[in-house]
Write a protein that holds these residues in place. Sequence first.
Motif, short mmCIF file in Angstrom:
data_model
loop_
_atom_site.label_atom_id
_atom_site.label_comp_id
_atom_site.label_asym_id
_atom_site.label_seq_id
_atom_site.Cartn_x
_atom_site.Cartn_y
_atom_site.Cartn_z
N GLU A 1 3.47 -1.30 -3.98
CA GLU A 1 2.55 -2.43 -3.81
C GLU A 1 3.11 -3.46 -2.83
OE1 GLU A 1 0.43 -2.12 -8.24
OE2 GLU A 1 1.81 -3.78 -7.80
N LYS A 2 4.43 -3.69 -2.88
CA LYS A 2 5.04 -4.64 -1.95
C LYS A 2 4.90 -4.15 -0.51
CE LYS A 2 8.95 -6.82 -2.77
NZ LYS A 2 10.38 -7.19 -2.90
N ALA A 3 5.13 -2.86 -0.29
CA ALA A 3 5.03 -2.31 1.06
C ALA A 3 3.62 -2.47 1.61
CB ALA A 3 5.42 -0.83 1.05
N VAL A 4 2.63 -2.20 0.78
CA VAL A 4 1.23 -2.32 1.22
C VAL A 4 0.90 -3.77 1.52
CG1 VAL A 4 -1.17 -2.03 0.50
CG2 VAL A 4 0.51 -0.24 0.00
N ALA A 5 1.37 -4.67 0.68
CA ALA A 5 1.10 -6.09 0.91
C ALA A 5 1.74 -6.58 2.22
CB ALA A 5 1.63 -6.92 -0.26
N LYS A 6 2.89 -6.02 2.58
CA LYS A 6 3.57 -6.43 3.81
C LYS A 6 2.94 -5.79 5.05
CE LYS A 6 8.02 -7.13 3.83
NZ LYS A 6 9.50 -6.97 3.74
N GLY A 7 2.28 -4.62 4.88
CA GLY A 7 1.57 -4.01 5.99
C GLY A 7 2.17 -2.68 6.44
N VAL A 8 1.44 -1.58 6.18
CA VAL A 8 1.89 -0.24 6.54
C VAL A 8 1.06 0.29 7.71
CG1 VAL A 8 2.75 0.24 4.23
CG2 VAL A 8 0.36 0.77 4.78
N PHE A 9 1.31 1.54 8.11
CA PHE A 9 0.54 2.16 9.19
C PHE A 9 -0.95 2.10 8.89
CE2 PHE A 9 4.07 5.51 10.28
CZ PHE A 9 4.86 4.51 10.81
N THR A 10 -1.75 1.83 9.92
CA THR A 10 -3.20 1.77 9.75
C THR A 10 -3.96 2.70 10.68
OG1 THR A 10 -3.29 -0.13 11.26
CG2 THR A 10 -3.16 -0.61 8.89
N SER A 11 -3.24 3.41 11.56
CA SER A 11 -3.90 4.38 12.45
C SER A 11 -2.84 5.31 13.02
CB SER A 11 -4.63 3.67 13.60
OG SER A 11 -3.71 3.19 14.56
N ASN A 12 -3.29 6.35 13.70
CA ASN A 12 -2.35 7.28 14.33
C ASN A 12 -1.53 6.61 15.43
OD1 ASN A 12 -2.46 9.76 12.96
ND2 ASN A 12 -4.36 10.33 13.99
N ASP A 13 -1.99 5.50 15.96
CA ASP A 13 -1.23 4.77 16.97
C ASP A 13 0.08 4.24 16.39
OD1 ASP A 13 -3.11 5.23 18.92
OD2 ASP A 13 -4.13 3.31 18.65
N ASP A 14 0.12 4.07 15.07
CA ASP A 14 1.33 3.57 14.43
C ASP A 14 2.32 4.67 14.11
OD1 ASP A 14 0.37 0.91 14.35
OD2 ASP A 14 -0.70 1.30 12.47
N SER A 15 1.88 5.93 14.09
CA SER A 15 2.76 7.03 13.72
C SER A 15 4.03 7.04 14.56
CB SER A 15 2.04 8.37 13.90
OG SER A 15 0.94 8.49 13.02
N ALA B 1 -1.12 6.81 -5.00
CA ALA B 1 -0.91 5.54 -5.69
C ALA B 1 -2.17 5.09 -6.42
CB ALA B 1 -0.45 4.47 -4.70
N VAL B 2 -3.32 5.26 -5.79
CA VAL B 2 -4.58 4.89 -6.46
C VAL B 2 -4.79 5.75 -7.69
CG1 VAL B 2 -7.09 4.77 -6.23
CG2 VAL B 2 -5.64 4.04 -4.33
N VAL B 3 -4.54 7.04 -7.58
CA VAL B 3 -4.68 7.93 -8.74
C VAL B 3 -3.78 7.47 -9.88
CG1 VAL B 3 -4.31 10.29 -9.59
CG2 VAL B 3 -5.37 9.93 -7.35
N ARG B 4 -2.61 6.96 -9.54
CA ARG B 4 -1.67 6.48 -10.56
C ARG B 4 -2.04 5.10 -11.09
NH1 ARG B 4 2.77 9.63 -11.03
NH2 ARG B 4 3.10 11.21 -9.40
N GLY B 5 -3.08 4.49 -10.53
CA GLY B 5 -3.53 3.21 -11.02
C GLY B 5 -2.83 2.02 -10.43
N TRP B 6 -2.17 2.20 -9.30
CA TRP B 6 -1.44 1.11 -8.68
C TRP B 6 -2.35 0.33 -7.73
CZ3 TRP B 6 3.46 4.46 -7.19
CH2 TRP B 6 4.06 4.92 -8.37
N ASN B 7 -1.98 -0.92 -7.50
CA ASN B 7 -2.83 -1.83 -6.74
C ASN B 7 -2.51 -1.75 -5.25
OD1 ASN B 7 -4.58 -3.88 -6.00
ND2 ASN B 7 -3.16 -5.52 -6.58
N VAL B 8 -3.17 -0.82 -4.56
CA VAL B 8 -2.96 -0.68 -3.11
C VAL B 8 -4.27 -0.80 -2.34
CG1 VAL B 8 -0.89 0.73 -3.41
CG2 VAL B 8 -3.13 1.85 -3.24
N GLY B 9 -5.36 -1.03 -3.05
CA GLY B 9 -6.65 -1.18 -2.38
C GLY B 9 -7.28 0.16 -2.05
#
Length: 504
Positions: free
Chosen positions: A231-245, A361-369
């Motif tokens: 959840e912390k990683a998602v809040a800080k900002g992870v990859f959002t497209s293939n340009d980030d790979s 993470a969503v399947v596990r019920g974690w808050n990642v949107g």
Amino acid sequence: MKNKYIKIFCVAIVGALTLASCDKGFEELNTNPNALTDPALKSMFTLAEIYVDGQDFSNTRGNNIYAAQYVQHFASLGGGSKYTYSSEYSGALFGETYGKGLNQIFQLLSVTPNSPENSNMVQALRIMKVFLFQKLTDTYGEVPYFEAGKGYNGNIYAPKYDTQEAIYNDLLKELDEAGTALDANKAFVGNADLYYQSDVTRWKKLANSLMLRVAMRLSKVNPAKAKEYVEKAVAKGVFTSNDDSLVLKHDAGPAGVKTNPITSSWVRNDLNGGESNIKFSKTFIDLLKNTNDPRLRIYAKLEATGNNNPASQQGLPNDAKEFPGGDKKLFSDPNTSTVLRLDAPTLIMSYAEIEFILAEAVVRGWNVGGTAQKHYEDGVKAAMEVLTIFGDKVPAVTAAEYNTYITTYPFKTAGTDAQKIEQIITQKWIVLLFNGFEAFSEYRRTGYPVLVPVNDPTGETKGTIPRRLIYDQSELITNEANYKAAIQRQGLDLMTTRIWWDKV
């Protein structure tokens, strides 16, 4: 690789020769750098980035022959397919990582002035260090961590091994701190950064995305901590497209540092017009054929004839004792027009992988949107679209092909959590082709995809898929006391010994 990187690579190679970066072991890791009077920091940084991806030695032995065959991406008549043991192959990642990748990073950190203009480079090195140490500890279990590299400033030449729990706690801390400390208002290394050309925003996303991977590895052994850092990683900002790979580009020659470390030895020494001893596994080919996966034409072909028609592809069973029909040329090879080109880029970490972690993470019920279905679908789409990095010799996957695939094989929204995670991890297994170490870790963490073990009399595991690799046996000579302490805590130095996070 784009032309503007060629000179950087050449400078890096010269820097490597100047630094006398050696092949393996803690002697090399702790070589005294006092002879360096005017270190070329940017060149050293470039070489460190290249070493994060590994070199031919560990990628051929530890990846192609062992890990990728354990998870049935590839198959052969022996080696990893049969779970046999070779001290050279099993210890390759250990020796090369300490002797080259970590050696380069620790050496650079030891000669880099502690000043604001070097801060971003230092943070990037901390992130790269996590890449290397996670691969090491996931492959072997306990490894020297906190005392590694202390020969430069602490005169420690036989470092103690640390528990995997302690290592993981520090990996998460390092990524959290380094990602936060990266500052777009400070200097970086310009185009000496082969990853993102000193784009601090993308480096921050890399730190957070790697944090996501590291955290999810704890899903069974410490789910509360896994949830916290995912959840912390998602809040800080992870990859959002293939340009980030994270994609590392390569040149077709000369062989060595500049060529792709997975493909170069394969193409030069083994492929031989379809006579390779390593082929695509029947497990991998059958899954893609049976689902009409449009990626198959990009991944595979019959090298002897150049035929990449999906209907013609045939994988080798991992339990095969000979090539059925006696002709190696009838079995599928990685496509030398795309993924097995000498200058094929390395997909070190993909946006697709991040979407699959978020879906889980969503399947596990974690808050990642978002929803698990949306993350899954975006992951599959990204995994297909990212293959354009391998050039235009084979037609790219079209939007229509993706739509047909995802409609025919939709996300199992009405399934159990276990069924959903199996579907997610199976797709991650596909996109992790050529990253056998990571696929091997995910298989052990989740048990997916479901694989049929091989029970061969030449194997070391009595018919069970290995759980780790055996340490570099030079440790029995150079670091015996610490090696013995590690196996006393962790368990015998066997392929079947489970590491800390690998719970049933």
